[in-house]
Write an enzyme that holds these catalytic residues in place. Structure first.
Site, PDB file in Angstrom:
ATOM      1  N   ASN A  13     -22.192  -3.183  12.806  1.00  0.00           N
ATOM      2  CA  ASN A  13     -23.382  -3.941  12.435  1.00  0.00           C
ATOM      3  C   ASN A  13     -22.974  -4.872  11.293  1.00  0.00           C
ATOM      4  O   ASN A  13     -22.827  -4.433  10.154  1.00  0.00           O
ATOM      5  CB  ASN A  13     -24.480  -2.967  11.991  1.00  0.00           C
ATOM      6  CG  ASN A  13     -25.711  -3.688  11.466  1.00  0.00           C
ATOM      7  OD1 ASN A  13     -25.806  -4.922  11.559  1.00  0.00           O
ATOM      8  ND2 ASN A  13     -26.647  -2.932  10.919  1.00  0.00           N
ATOM      9  N   LYS A  15     -24.603  -7.097   9.892  1.00  0.00           N
ATOM     10  CA  LYS A  15     -25.748  -7.440   9.027  1.00  0.00           C
ATOM     11  C   LYS A  15     -25.750  -8.950   8.752  1.00  0.00           C
ATOM     12  O   LYS A  15     -25.344  -9.724   9.618  1.00  0.00           O
ATOM     13  CB  LYS A  15     -25.725  -6.591   7.746  1.00  0.00           C
ATOM     14  CG  LYS A  15     -25.633  -5.095   8.088  1.00  0.00           C
ATOM     15  CD  LYS A  15     -25.916  -4.176   6.923  1.00  0.00           C
ATOM     16  CE  LYS A  15     -25.783  -2.720   7.381  1.00  0.00           C
ATOM     17  NZ  LYS A  15     -26.073  -1.756   6.344  1.00  0.00           N
ATOM     18  N   HIS A 105     -33.490  -0.217  12.546  1.00  0.00           N
ATOM     19  CA  HIS A 105     -32.591  -0.045  11.403  1.00  0.00           C
ATOM     20  C   HIS A 105     -33.419   0.132  10.128  1.00  0.00           C
ATOM     21  O   HIS A 105     -34.462  -0.514   9.958  1.00  0.00           O
ATOM     22  CB  HIS A 105     -31.645  -1.249  11.267  1.00  0.00           C
ATOM     23  CG  HIS A 105     -30.518  -0.969  10.332  1.00  0.00           C
ATOM     24  ND1 HIS A 105     -30.677  -1.014   8.964  1.00  0.00           N
ATOM     25  CD2 HIS A 105     -29.231  -0.592  10.553  1.00  0.00           C
ATOM     26  CE1 HIS A 105     -29.516  -0.678   8.394  1.00  0.00           C
ATOM     27  NE2 HIS A 105     -28.632  -0.421   9.328  1.00  0.00           N
ATOM     28  N   GLU A 107     -33.074  -0.979   7.269  1.00  0.00           N
ATOM     29  CA  GLU A 107     -33.319  -2.230   6.515  1.00  0.00           C
ATOM     30  C   GLU A 107     -34.477  -3.009   7.125  1.00  0.00           C
ATOM     31  O   GLU A 107     -35.248  -3.664   6.404  1.00  0.00           O
ATOM     32  CB  GLU A 107     -32.018  -3.053   6.463  1.00  0.00           C
ATOM     33  CG  GLU A 107     -31.012  -2.401   5.517  1.00  0.00           C
ATOM     34  CD  GLU A 107     -29.549  -2.615   5.875  1.00  0.00           C
ATOM     35  OE1 GLU A 107     -29.238  -3.520   6.669  1.00  0.00           O
ATOM     36  OE2 GLU A 107     -28.701  -1.854   5.362  1.00  0.00           O
ATOM     37  N   GLU A 177     -28.744   7.428  10.741  1.00  0.00           N
ATOM     38  CA  GLU A 177     -28.234   6.768   9.536  1.00  0.00           C
ATOM     39  C   GLU A 177     -29.079   7.190   8.339  1.00  0.00           C
ATOM     40  O   GLU A 177     -30.143   6.609   8.085  1.00  0.00           O
ATOM     41  CB  GLU A 177     -28.328   5.244   9.684  1.00  0.00           C
ATOM     42  CG  GLU A 177     -27.560   4.679  10.851  1.00  0.00           C
ATOM     43  CD  GLU A 177     -27.216   3.205  10.631  1.00  0.00           C
ATOM     44  OE1 GLU A 177     -26.032   2.892  10.596  1.00  0.00           O
ATOM     45  OE2 GLU A 177     -28.141   2.388  10.462  1.00  0.00           O
ATOM     46  N   GLY A 183     -24.433   1.822   2.731  1.00  0.00           N
ATOM     47  CA  GLY A 183     -23.955   0.849   1.748  1.00  0.00           C
ATOM     48  C   GLY A 183     -23.798   1.417   0.350  1.00  0.00           C
ATOM     49  O   GLY A 183     -23.644   0.681  -0.616  1.00  0.00           O
ATOM     50  N   SER A 223     -21.844   4.513   5.273  1.00  0.00           N
ATOM     51  CA  SER A 223     -20.576   4.573   4.536  1.00  0.00           C
ATOM     52  C   SER A 223     -19.458   5.241   5.337  1.00  0.00           C
ATOM     53  O   SER A 223     -18.602   5.914   4.757  1.00  0.00           O
ATOM     54  CB  SER A 223     -20.771   5.272   3.183  1.00  0.00           C
ATOM     55  OG  SER A 223     -21.670   4.524   2.381  1.00  0.00           O
TER      56      SER A 223
END
Ligand code: 13P
Length: 264
Positions: A13, A15, A105, A107, A177, A183, A223
């Site tokens: 991904n 992003k 996701h 985010e 996730e 991140g 991560s």
């Protein structure tokens, strides 16, 4: 179905990163690796570039790699076309040669307020045009600390996916996730990942039966990098990874493919 025969995937991904020349360089590096290294039939790679580069990246992949390297979008809307400024439809994504789309996701949930119901609509629309949703779930830190993470993920799956009939559900790929691991450099331990992946399979067994639960691909994300992938990918219910930071360089991404191939 045993872990050995499930579809195994390393998905990148990207992003909102890279410029077009970097995107092209990255996909070329991944293609080169895959052209020179045989992967088993049930092992493949996916890249999810930012939407302005989807066409460029999809077009740069040679036909010989069709079964090994595919392209996914990072998002889609719930309609086929119309006055929805700024959105892209599953039809458009499919039209330019993508096979996958990330849906849910964290985010998107956090920064764009995407609700369970909206995500369910995206899943339906993607499946309608034969795009495969990679549906993301995972709990934020406070939920993990409260110990209610399994219930939290169960609600995410119930509210956005469990309306599907079994045939449609069988087309979905899941990605667990944990938000606190994305991140942050702080990955879930292999035991934490395995615990949740096994819990998800139990939820699927209850809803759709054991055969479906055993055959659905469940990726871990957060991560994940070459230094920790081996212990994550070797867990019995982890079928690969959805990778952010470590997917932006061909050498680390292809190393993850190599590790999955060896231990997955
Ligand atoms: P990182 O690998 O950068 O933690 O991101 C994970 C992720 O969000 C993939 O979708």
């Amino acid at each position: 179905m045993s872990k050995k025969s499930r579809l195994k995937i390393v998905a990148g991904n990207w992003k909102m990163n890279l410029h077009s020349n970097e995107a092209l360089e990255l996909v070329t590096g991944i293609s080169n690796y895959l052209e020179n290294n045989d992967l088993p039939d049930n092992c493949q790679a996916i890249v999810c570039p930012p939407s302005p580069y989807l066409f460029l990246v999809a077009n740069s992949i040679s036909e010989e790699l069709d079964n090994k390297l595919s392209v996914g979008a990072q998002n889609c809307y719930t309609k086929a076309s119309g006055a929805y400024t700024g959105e892209i439809s599953p039809e458009m994504i499919q039209d330019i040669g993508c096979l996958y789309v990330l849906i849910g996701h964290s985010e998107r949930r956090k920064y764009f307020g995407e609700s369970h119901e909206f995500l369910a609509q995206k899943v339906n629309k993607a499946l309608e045009v034969d795009l495969i949703p990679i549906f993301c779930c995972g709990e934020p830190l406070e939920i993990r600390e409260a110990g209610t993470h399994v219930d939290y993920v169960s609600t995410q799956l119930k509210e956005s996916l469990f309306h599907l009939d079994v045939d449609n559900f069988n087309r979905i790929i899941l990605a667990y996730e944990p938000v606190w691991a994305i991140g942050t450099g702080k990955t879930a331990s292999p035991e934490q990942a395995q615990e949740m992946h096994a819990a998800i399979r139990e939820m699927l067994a209850t809803q759709y039966g054991k055969e479906t639960a055993d055959s659905v691909t469940i990726l871990y994300g957060g991560s994940c990098k070459p230094a920790n992938a081996e212990e994550l990918f070797s867990q019995p219910d982890v079928d690969g990874g959805l990778i952010g930071g470590a997917s932006l360089k061909a050498d680390s991404f292809t190393k993850l493919i190599e590790i999955l191939n060896e231990v997955g």
